[in-house]
Motif scaffolding. Sequence first.
Motif, PDB file in Angstrom:
ATOM      1  N   LEU A 245       0.862  -0.995  -0.041  1.00 57.27           N
ATOM      2  CA  LEU A 245      -0.234  -0.036   0.149  1.00 57.27           C
ATOM      3  C   LEU A 245       0.841   1.430  -0.018  1.00 57.27           C
ATOM      4  N   GLU A 246       0.655   2.076  -1.146  1.00 55.89           N
ATOM      5  CA  GLU A 246       1.619   3.182  -1.053  1.00 55.89           C
ATOM      6  C   GLU A 246       0.793   4.686  -0.980  1.00 55.89           C
ATOM      7  N   TYR A 247       1.690   5.524  -0.412  1.00 56.06           N
ATOM      8  CA  TYR A 247       1.274   6.805  -0.646  1.00 56.06           C
ATOM      9  C   TYR A 247       1.225   7.316  -2.182  1.00 56.06           C
ATOM     10  N   TYR A 248       0.499   8.169  -2.480  1.00 60.45           N
ATOM     11  CA  TYR A 248       0.528   8.845  -3.894  1.00 60.45           C
ATOM     12  C   TYR A 248       1.924   9.226  -3.969  1.00 60.45           C
ATOM     13  N   PRO A 249       2.968   8.853  -5.028  1.00 62.30           N
ATOM     14  CA  PRO A 249       4.338   9.468  -4.881  1.00 62.30           C
ATOM     15  C   PRO A 249       4.473  10.948  -5.089  1.00 62.30           C
ATOM     16  N   GLU A 250       3.270  11.252  -5.682  1.00 61.09           N
ATOM     17  CA  GLU A 250       3.449  12.725  -5.722  1.00 61.09           C
ATOM     18  C   GLU A 250       3.310  13.634  -4.535  1.00 61.09           C
ATOM     19  N   GLU A 251       2.803  12.996  -3.592  1.00 63.01           N
ATOM     20  CA  GLU A 251       2.490  13.518  -2.209  1.00 63.01           C
ATOM     21  C   GLU A 251       3.811  13.360  -1.621  1.00 63.01           C
ATOM     22  N   GLY A 252       4.870  12.712  -1.720  1.00 65.13           N
ATOM     23  CA  GLY A 252       5.956  12.827  -1.298  1.00 65.13           C
ATOM     24  C   GLY A 252       6.864  13.932  -1.269  1.00 65.13           C
ATOM     25  N   LYS A 253       7.558  14.324  -0.588  1.00 64.09           N
ATOM     26  CA  LYS A 253       8.359  15.892  -0.587  1.00 64.09           C
ATOM     27  C   LYS A 253       9.446  15.931  -1.311  1.00 64.09           C
ATOM     28  N   VAL A 324      -3.141   4.839  -1.311  1.00 62.79           N
ATOM     29  CA  VAL A 324      -4.308   4.815  -0.692  1.00 62.79           C
ATOM     30  C   VAL A 324      -3.852   6.464   0.061  1.00 62.79           C
ATOM     31  N   VAL A 325      -4.795   6.889   0.490  1.00 65.31           N
ATOM     32  CA  VAL A 325      -4.701   8.174   1.259  1.00 65.31           C
ATOM     33  C   VAL A 325      -5.197   7.741   2.496  1.00 65.31           C
ATOM     34  N   PRO A 326      -4.254   8.189   3.724  1.00 65.25           N
ATOM     35  CA  PRO A 326      -4.678   7.821   4.991  1.00 65.25           C
ATOM     36  C   PRO A 326      -6.017   8.387   5.434  1.00 65.25           C
ATOM     37  N   GLY A 388      -9.468   5.861  -6.978  1.00 62.61           N
ATOM     38  CA  GLY A 388      -8.454   6.842  -7.635  1.00 62.61           C
ATOM     39  C   GLY A 388      -9.122   8.045  -8.302  1.00 62.61           C
ATOM     40  N   ASP A 389     -10.195   8.510  -7.574  1.00 68.27           N
ATOM     41  CA  ASP A 389     -10.729   9.649  -8.284  1.00 68.27           C
ATOM     42  C   ASP A 389     -10.431  11.087  -7.490  1.00 68.27           C
ATOM     43  N   LEU A 390      -9.361  11.362  -7.642  1.00 66.49           N
ATOM     44  CA  LEU A 390      -8.955  12.486  -6.806  1.00 66.49           C
ATOM     45  C   LEU A 390      -7.842  13.424  -7.695  1.00 66.49           C
ATOM     46  N   ALA A 391      -7.400  14.393  -7.018  1.00 67.81           N
ATOM     47  CA  ALA A 391      -6.414  15.425  -7.658  1.00 67.81           C
ATOM     48  C   ALA A 391      -5.179  15.348  -6.916  1.00 67.81           C
ATOM     49  N   VAL A 392      -4.101  15.071  -7.593  1.00 65.54           N
ATOM     50  CA  VAL A 392      -2.740  15.187  -6.840  1.00 65.54           C
ATOM     51  C   VAL A 392      -1.708  16.408  -7.468  1.00 65.54           C
ATOM     52  N   ASP A 393      -1.012  17.073  -6.646  1.00 61.62           N
ATOM     53  CA  ASP A 393      -0.208  18.112  -7.230  1.00 61.62           C
ATOM     54  C   ASP A 393       1.134  17.536  -6.399  1.00 61.62           C
ATOM     55  N   PRO A 394       2.148  17.354  -7.186  1.00 66.55           N
ATOM     56  CA  PRO A 394       3.292  16.995  -6.976  1.00 66.55           C
ATOM     57  C   PRO A 394       4.121  17.663  -5.830  1.00 66.55           C
TER      58      PRO A 394
END
Length: 410
Positions: A245-253, A324-326, A388-394
Motif C-alpha cells: 500500500l503506497e502513498y501517492y508518490p506525488e505526495e512525497g516531499k 491509498v490516502v490515510p 483513484g478519483d482525486l487530484a494530486v499536486d506533486p
Amino acid sequence: MPASYRADLHLHSSYAIGTARDITIPTLAQWAQRKGIQLLATADFTHPRWRAHLQETLQPAAGELFSYSDTRFVLGAELSCVFKHAGKGRRLHLLVYVPSFTAVEKICRFLERAGAKLAGDGRPLISLHARELTAEILAIEPRSIIIPAHAWTPWYALFGSKSGFESLEECFGELAPAIPALETGLSSDPAMNWRVPDADGRSIVSFSDAHSPRNLGREVTAFQGPLTFAGLATALREERIAYTLEYYPEEGKYHATGHRACGVRYLPAETKAQGTACPVCGRPLTVGVLERVEALATEPAVSLRADEQGFLHGANGRPPFKHVVPLMQILAEALGVGERTKSVARAYTGLTDALGSEFAVLLEVPVAAIADTAGARIAEGIGRMRAGDLAVDPGYDGRYGTVRIWPDET
Ligand SMILES: [Zn+2]
Ligand SMILES: [Zn+2]
C-alpha cells in the motif's frame, strides 16, 4: 488473495531526532491494532534507553519475533552512514533487522568501537562505508537483513541525487547480492522502481518511516508465508509479497525537481528543456525522485492494469500495489477541518471501533456500511479514494505534495 500479514518495518522511537514524544511500545502496539498492522519493527534498537524499554515491555514470541499485546515486533534499526567514496561525500540510510537481542548487543558494541554515539540520535550516524558496515553486521549475525531505506530521496539514500550511487553494486560491491530489497520511500512507488536494473530479483517494499504513531502504516507491505524472522527473510529474498500500500508518490516531499525557496517546480520534460539550474536564483535545483528514476531507468514506464479492488498490476508478474490516502486525511477533508482536530479524532475512532481497523475501512468494508456509520460525505470520500478519483499536486525540494478528494471545494 493468499493469506498475508501487513508489516510496517520503518518507524522511529521518541529517541530519534524530529519524532513525537509519546512513542512507546504500548502506544505503537495500540496504533498497529487500530490500523490493521500485524508486524512492526521495534525501531532504534541502537539507543540504550529505548533498548531498555524494549527489554522491559516486549515478550519473546515464536520464530524469533517479539510481542506486545496482539502486535508482533521484529528487532530493527535505521543507521545513517556518512562516508567518502571515489572522492565524493556519501550519505545513506540502511534498515537493519536481526533475530535476537544478542545480535543487537554485539552490533551496538561494534558501532561504539567504530566511534558512533548511540545515546544521541536514535538513528545514529555511523562514519563507515555502507559496504564495510554491511560486511561487519553480516559477520556478527549472518542472518541480519539489510535494506537501503527510502532508496531515492535526494539526501541520505542509496540512489539519492545529492550523495548517492548509480547502482547497488557501486555501493556494496560483492555484497550487493546480500541486499534482498529496496524501500521505495514516500516519493516513489513500485512501478517506478521496476524500471531500474537493481530492482530485478529484489523485493520492492514500502513502509511508513513514521515519526509519530498516528502515521504508522501510511505505507505498508503485506508479506506471505510464516510470521517469523526466518519467514520474513525468505519473503524478502523471494518477493513473497501479496501487495504493498503506497502513498501517492506525488505526495512525497521529493517527488518533482525544484527549488522551494524560489517556488520553482519542474517535471522531467521541463528539466530536459530547461536544465537543472534554478531560473530564479541560478543555484542548482534539488533533483527529485521522478527525475532520478528517469536517469537510472533502463526500462520504459510500465503500463498498469487496475483490478476490481483498485490494485495496480504490471504485466511483469510483480506484486500488485495500491495508492491509498490515510483515513485521517480523508476525514479532515470530508469534514473541512485540520487533521489534528477533535472532530477527526472522534470520526476516526468511531469508524475504526465500528468497522475493525483503518485498513478494513480504507480497503474492504462496503461503502454503504461506511455511510451507515459515518455519513454519506465520508463514505463518498472513501469511495473516491478507492477509485483513484482525486487530484494530486506533486511535492518537491522538501515540500509535501497534496492530494485532494474534492479539489473544486475550497
Ligand atoms: Zn532515513
Ligand atoms: Zn532558486
